[in-house]
Write a protein that holds these residues in place. Sequence first.
Motif, PDB file in Angstrom:
ATOM      1  N   ALA A 113      26.107  -7.480  -2.422  1.00 19.92           N
ATOM      2  CA  ALA A 113      24.826  -6.952  -2.901  1.00 19.92           C
ATOM      3  C   ALA A 113      23.696  -7.704  -2.209  1.00 19.92           C
ATOM      4  O   ALA A 113      23.702  -8.940  -2.136  1.00 19.92           O
ATOM      5  N   TRP A 114      22.745  -6.958  -1.667  1.00 13.64           N
ATOM      6  CA  TRP A 114      21.589  -7.531  -0.979  1.00 13.64           C
ATOM      7  C   TRP A 114      20.308  -7.030  -1.655  1.00 13.64           C
ATOM      8  O   TRP A 114      20.292  -5.921  -2.205  1.00 13.64           O
ATOM      9  N   ALA A 115      19.266  -7.838  -1.577  1.00 14.82           N
ATOM     10  CA  ALA A 115      17.950  -7.430  -2.070  1.00 14.82           C
ATOM     11  C   ALA A 115      16.906  -7.783  -1.021  1.00 14.82           C
ATOM     12  O   ALA A 115      17.079  -8.740  -0.261  1.00 14.82           O
ATOM     13  N   GLU A 116      15.834  -6.993  -0.961  1.00 10.80           N
ATOM     14  CA  GLU A 116      14.732  -7.264  -0.035  1.00 10.80           C
ATOM     15  C   GLU A 116      13.465  -7.477  -0.844  1.00 10.80           C
ATOM     16  O   GLU A 116      13.186  -6.709  -1.778  1.00 10.80           O
ATOM     17  N   PHE A 117      12.697  -8.510  -0.486  1.00  7.64           N
ATOM     18  CA  PHE A 117      11.503  -8.866  -1.257  1.00  7.64           C
ATOM     19  C   PHE A 117      10.255  -8.823  -0.369  1.00  7.64           C
ATOM     20  O   PHE A 117      10.287  -9.259   0.783  1.00  7.64           O
ATOM     21  N   GLU A 118       9.180  -8.305  -0.953  1.00  5.67           N
ATOM     22  CA  GLU A 118       7.908  -8.279  -0.220  1.00  5.67           C
ATOM     23  C   GLU A 118       7.232  -9.632  -0.241  1.00  5.67           C
ATOM     24  O   GLU A 118       6.471  -9.974   0.664  1.00  5.67           O
ATOM     25  N   SER A 119       7.470 -10.408  -1.280  1.00  2.85           N
ATOM     26  CA  SER A 119       6.772 -11.683  -1.443  1.00  2.85           C
ATOM     27  C   SER A 119       7.686 -12.679  -2.156  1.00  2.85           C
ATOM     28  O   SER A 119       8.707 -12.308  -2.747  1.00  2.85           O
ATOM     29  N   GLU A 120       7.260 -13.927  -2.108  1.00  3.30           N
ATOM     30  CA  GLU A 120       8.013 -14.984  -2.787  1.00  3.30           C
ATOM     31  C   GLU A 120       7.946 -14.803  -4.295  1.00  3.30           C
ATOM     32  O   GLU A 120       8.903 -15.097  -5.016  1.00  3.30           O
ATOM     33  N   GLN A 121       6.803 -14.279  -4.780  1.00  2.00           N
ATOM     34  CA  GLN A 121       6.658 -14.032  -6.217  1.00  2.00           C
ATOM     35  C   GLN A 121       7.657 -12.972  -6.699  1.00  2.00           C
ATOM     36  O   GLN A 121       8.267 -13.100  -7.772  1.00  2.00           O
ATOM     37  N   GLN A 122       7.836 -11.944  -5.872  1.00  2.00           N
ATOM     38  CA  GLN A 122       8.802 -10.902  -6.229  1.00  2.00           C
ATOM     39  C   GLN A 122      10.219 -11.480  -6.290  1.00  2.00           C
ATOM     40  O   GLN A 122      11.011 -11.122  -7.167  1.00  2.00           O
ATOM     41  N   LYS A 123      10.492 -12.390  -5.368  1.00  2.00           N
ATOM     42  CA  LYS A 123      11.811 -13.039  -5.366  1.00  2.00           C
ATOM     43  C   LYS A 123      11.989 -13.891  -6.623  1.00  2.00           C
ATOM     44  O   LYS A 123      13.070 -13.911  -7.234  1.00  2.00           O
ATOM     45  N   GLN A 124      10.913 -14.588  -7.026  1.00  2.00           N
ATOM     46  CA  GLN A 124      10.978 -15.408  -8.240  1.00  2.00           C
ATOM     47  C   GLN A 124      11.174 -14.530  -9.481  1.00  2.00           C
ATOM     48  O   GLN A 124      11.918 -14.887 -10.400  1.00  2.00           O
ATOM     49  N   ASP A 125      10.499 -13.386  -9.490  1.00  2.00           N
ATOM     50  CA  ASP A 125      10.646 -12.466 -10.626  1.00  2.00           C
ATOM     51  C   ASP A 125      12.088 -11.971 -10.726  1.00  2.00           C
ATOM     52  O   ASP A 125      12.641 -11.838 -11.826  1.00  2.00           O
ATOM     53  N   PHE A 126      12.687 -11.687  -9.565  1.00  2.00           N
ATOM     54  CA  PHE A 126      14.065 -11.208  -9.582  1.00  2.00           C
ATOM     55  C   PHE A 126      15.016 -12.328 -10.018  1.00  2.00           C
ATOM     56  O   PHE A 126      16.001 -12.081 -10.724  1.00  2.00           O
ATOM     57  N   ALA A 127      14.688 -13.565  -9.617  1.00  2.00           N
ATOM     58  CA  ALA A 127      15.502 -14.710 -10.048  1.00  2.00           C
ATOM     59  C   ALA A 127      15.453 -14.843 -11.573  1.00  2.00           C
ATOM     60  O   ALA A 127      16.467 -15.127 -12.229  1.00  2.00           O
ATOM     61  N   THR A 128      14.274 -14.623 -12.134  1.00  2.00           N
ATOM     62  CA  THR A 128      14.136 -14.671 -13.597  1.00  2.00           C
ATOM     63  C   THR A 128      14.973 -13.560 -14.251  1.00  2.00           C
ATOM     64  O   THR A 128      15.623 -13.772 -15.292  1.00  2.00           O
ATOM     65  N   PHE A 129      14.977 -12.396 -13.614  1.00  4.50           N
ATOM     66  CA  PHE A 129      15.792 -11.280 -14.116  1.00  4.50           C
ATOM     67  C   PHE A 129      17.291 -11.647 -14.099  1.00  4.50           C
ATOM     68  O   PHE A 129      18.026 -11.390 -15.066  1.00  4.50           O
ATOM     69  N   ILE A 130      17.722 -12.277 -13.013  1.00  4.66           N
ATOM     70  CA  ILE A 130      19.141 -12.653 -12.912  1.00  4.66           C
ATOM     71  C   ILE A 130      19.506 -13.683 -13.985  1.00  4.66           C
ATOM     72  O   ILE A 130      20.564 -13.600 -14.618  1.00  4.66           O
ATOM     73  N   GLN A 131      18.601 -14.660 -14.198  1.00  2.55           N
ATOM     74  CA  GLN A 131      18.883 -15.673 -15.212  1.00  2.55           C
ATOM     75  C   GLN A 131      19.004 -15.024 -16.600  1.00  2.55           C
ATOM     76  O   GLN A 131      19.867 -15.396 -17.406  1.00  2.55           O
ATOM     77  N   GLY A 132      18.137 -14.056 -16.838  1.00  5.45           N
ATOM     78  CA  GLY A 132      18.227 -13.330 -18.109  1.00  5.45           C
ATOM     79  C   GLY A 132      19.548 -12.573 -18.232  1.00  5.45           C
ATOM     80  O   GLY A 132      20.156 -12.521 -19.311  1.00  5.45           O
ATOM     81  N   TYR A 133      20.005 -12.010 -17.116  1.00  7.55           N
ATOM     82  CA  TYR A 133      21.290 -11.288 -17.120  1.00  7.55           C
ATOM     83  C   TYR A 133      22.443 -12.248 -17.405  1.00  7.55           C
ATOM     84  O   TYR A 133      23.354 -11.932 -18.181  1.00  7.55           O
ATOM     85  N   ILE A 134      22.370 -13.442 -16.796  1.00  7.94           N
ATOM     86  CA  ILE A 134      23.426 -14.442 -17.042  1.00  7.94           C
ATOM     87  C   ILE A 134      23.451 -14.837 -18.513  1.00  7.94           C
ATOM     88  O   ILE A 134      24.521 -14.926 -19.144  1.00  7.94           O
ATOM     89  N   ASP A 135      22.266 -15.070 -19.081  1.00  8.27           N
ATOM     90  CA  ASP A 135      22.189 -15.437 -20.503  1.00  8.27           C
ATOM     91  C   ASP A 135      22.797 -14.343 -21.380  1.00  8.27           C
ATOM     92  O   ASP A 135      23.521 -14.621 -22.351  1.00  8.27           O
ATOM     93  N   GLN A 136      22.492 -13.101 -21.012  1.00  9.39           N
ATOM     94  CA  GLN A 136      23.022 -11.965 -21.786  1.00  9.39           C
ATOM     95  C   GLN A 136      24.554 -11.918 -21.702  1.00  9.39           C
ATOM     96  O   GLN A 136      25.239 -11.720 -22.718  1.00  9.39           O
ATOM     97  N   GLN A 137      25.081 -12.108 -20.503  1.00  9.80           N
ATOM     98  CA  GLN A 137      26.540 -12.059 -20.319  1.00  9.80           C
ATOM     99  C   GLN A 137      27.226 -13.220 -21.041  1.00  9.80           C
ATOM    100  O   GLN A 137      28.342 -13.078 -21.545  1.00  9.80           O
ATOM    101  N   GLN A 138      26.543 -14.368 -21.092  1.00  5.62           N
ATOM    102  CA  GLN A 138      27.113 -15.509 -21.831  1.00  5.62           C
ATOM    103  C   GLN A 138      27.194 -15.181 -23.321  1.00  5.62           C
ATOM    104  O   GLN A 138      28.169 -15.520 -23.997  1.00  5.62           O
ATOM    105  N   GLN A 139      26.152 -14.531 -23.818  1.00  5.62           N
ATOM    106  CA  GLN A 139      26.167 -14.152 -25.235  1.00  5.62           C
ATOM    107  C   GLN A 139      27.270 -13.148 -25.534  1.00  5.62           C
ATOM    108  O   GLN A 139      27.862 -13.134 -26.608  1.00  5.62           O
ATOM    109  N   LEU A 140      27.563 -12.310 -24.554  1.00  6.86           N
ATOM    110  CA  LEU A 140      28.638 -11.322 -24.721  1.00  6.86           C
ATOM    111  C   LEU A 140      30.016 -11.936 -24.503  1.00  6.86           C
ATOM    112  O   LEU A 140      31.036 -11.283 -24.679  1.00  6.86           O
ATOM    113  N   GLY A 141      30.035 -13.214 -24.107  1.00  4.79           N
ATOM    114  CA  GLY A 141      31.301 -13.926 -23.923  1.00  4.79           C
ATOM    115  C   GLY A 141      31.966 -13.691 -22.582  1.00  4.79           C
ATOM    116  O   GLY A 141      33.121 -14.043 -22.382  1.00  4.79           O
ATOM    117  N   ARG A 142      31.224 -13.116 -21.657  1.00  6.96           N
ATOM    118  CA  ARG A 142      31.839 -12.805 -20.350  1.00  6.96           C
ATOM    119  C   ARG A 142      31.695 -13.978 -19.374  1.00  6.96           C
ATOM    120  O   ARG A 142      32.670 -14.379 -18.758  1.00  6.96           O
TER     121      ARG A 142
END
Length: 441
Positions: free
Chosen positions: A257-286
């Motif tokens: 999986a690849w992603a393309e970012f227009e700016s560093e801020q967009q990359k940081q926002d996506f990193a925050t999204f991924i961290q939220g996804y990890i937290d969600q998966q941890q809560q689901l026990g995965r």
Amino acid sequence: MFFYYLRLALVSLRQTPAVSALMLLAIAIGIGISMTTLVLHTMRSADPIPHKSDKLAVIQLQSQGVHANFGSSDNLHKQLTYHDTVAMLESDIPQRSTAMYRAGLKIESLEPGKEPSKKAVLLTTSDFFSMFEAPLLYGQAWDAKADEYAEKKTVIGRQLNQQLFGGENSVGQKILIQNNIFEIVGVLDNWQPVPKYYDTIVGAFNHTEQVFVPFSHARANELDTWHNNWGNVESWNNESINVYQQFLDSESHWLHAWAEFESEQQKQDFATFIQGYIDQQQQLGRFAREDATYDLKDVMTWLNYRKVVGTDNYILLVLSFLFLAVCLVNTLGLMLSKFLRRAPDVGVRRALGANRSQIFIQHLVEVGVLGLIGGCLGLLLSYFALNHLKQYNSEYQLLAQLDVQMMLIAPALAIGVTLLAGVYPAWRICQTQPARYLKSQ
């Protein structure tokens, strides 16, 4: 005066053919070997998309169990599971995002009399072509609707287009892919990124695929890399997989999986999204690891991480230049011997009015001529060596390319290093004392 020195140099080379040939041979071999390794190293380590390599990033997630170890420096797997890949594609934060995997599928023309063949097919999304700037000769990539509804549309490569349609514009034509009729919407022009950074798993120096279909067909038509060895499937979990849906639901890693970012801020926002996804998966026990993490590696970081240029390549490059140094030391010895034998003539020239700088420059011009001829011969040796490598190993067909830049570097390098080696012999001969040789004559 330069052309006078040049004429003297050519006369000198003709007067001592054996010694001159030995010096040229030493320079040519040294330059030939060093240029061959330099070409291979340069091609391996080049930035394949320099104007946007820092805007593209590979997505990695630490989804494995607590005790699973993938042996990488950060213990992140190089690929993703299907579940995680779909979740990453659902985010609208990146400017573009894509996923891909490679499968070996049967390709067949609808025209009678043409035999089917099995080819590497890349299942990906429409963003693939714009993200990696894959040029289209005819037509265009399929649209987002084809991605969403697994429409049977495909982009084929120029080579396959030549094979099936004689090179004509085949947009609108149809072909069979694994017994399913697909409409051709685009023809990819000659495109071969080196290294093939978008998929280093099955080989960073493999040829570009000739067939591309929407990623959604993975699920819709069960087009897998599961039962064949065209892609790469790894799993840390011992799961029972009997049907395709179980494969999709499993913890098997098999997707990029690849992603393309227009700016560093967009990359940081996506990193925050991924961290939220990890937290969600941890809560689901995965995601069992408490310290489960992620990474977004840009192109060059990814190539270094994947060790596309191995340590052995650096060692080989250093050894080749050490060999060049040995060749130059031998050349220096021959040159010194030749120049010192000319001392009586130089003594007479000094007595007739030639100063030391003129003698020094004259001999440096001769050294430069040696370097130029030796460099051209070395370039010729390098050309034959690279062609031999291409015949010996298919991987080198993409790497062993002697471009214009390297053709200019070889003679320049040869002249430079030969001049460096020739400074001492030229300095020794310009120190000749006229009186000593006038007395002897």
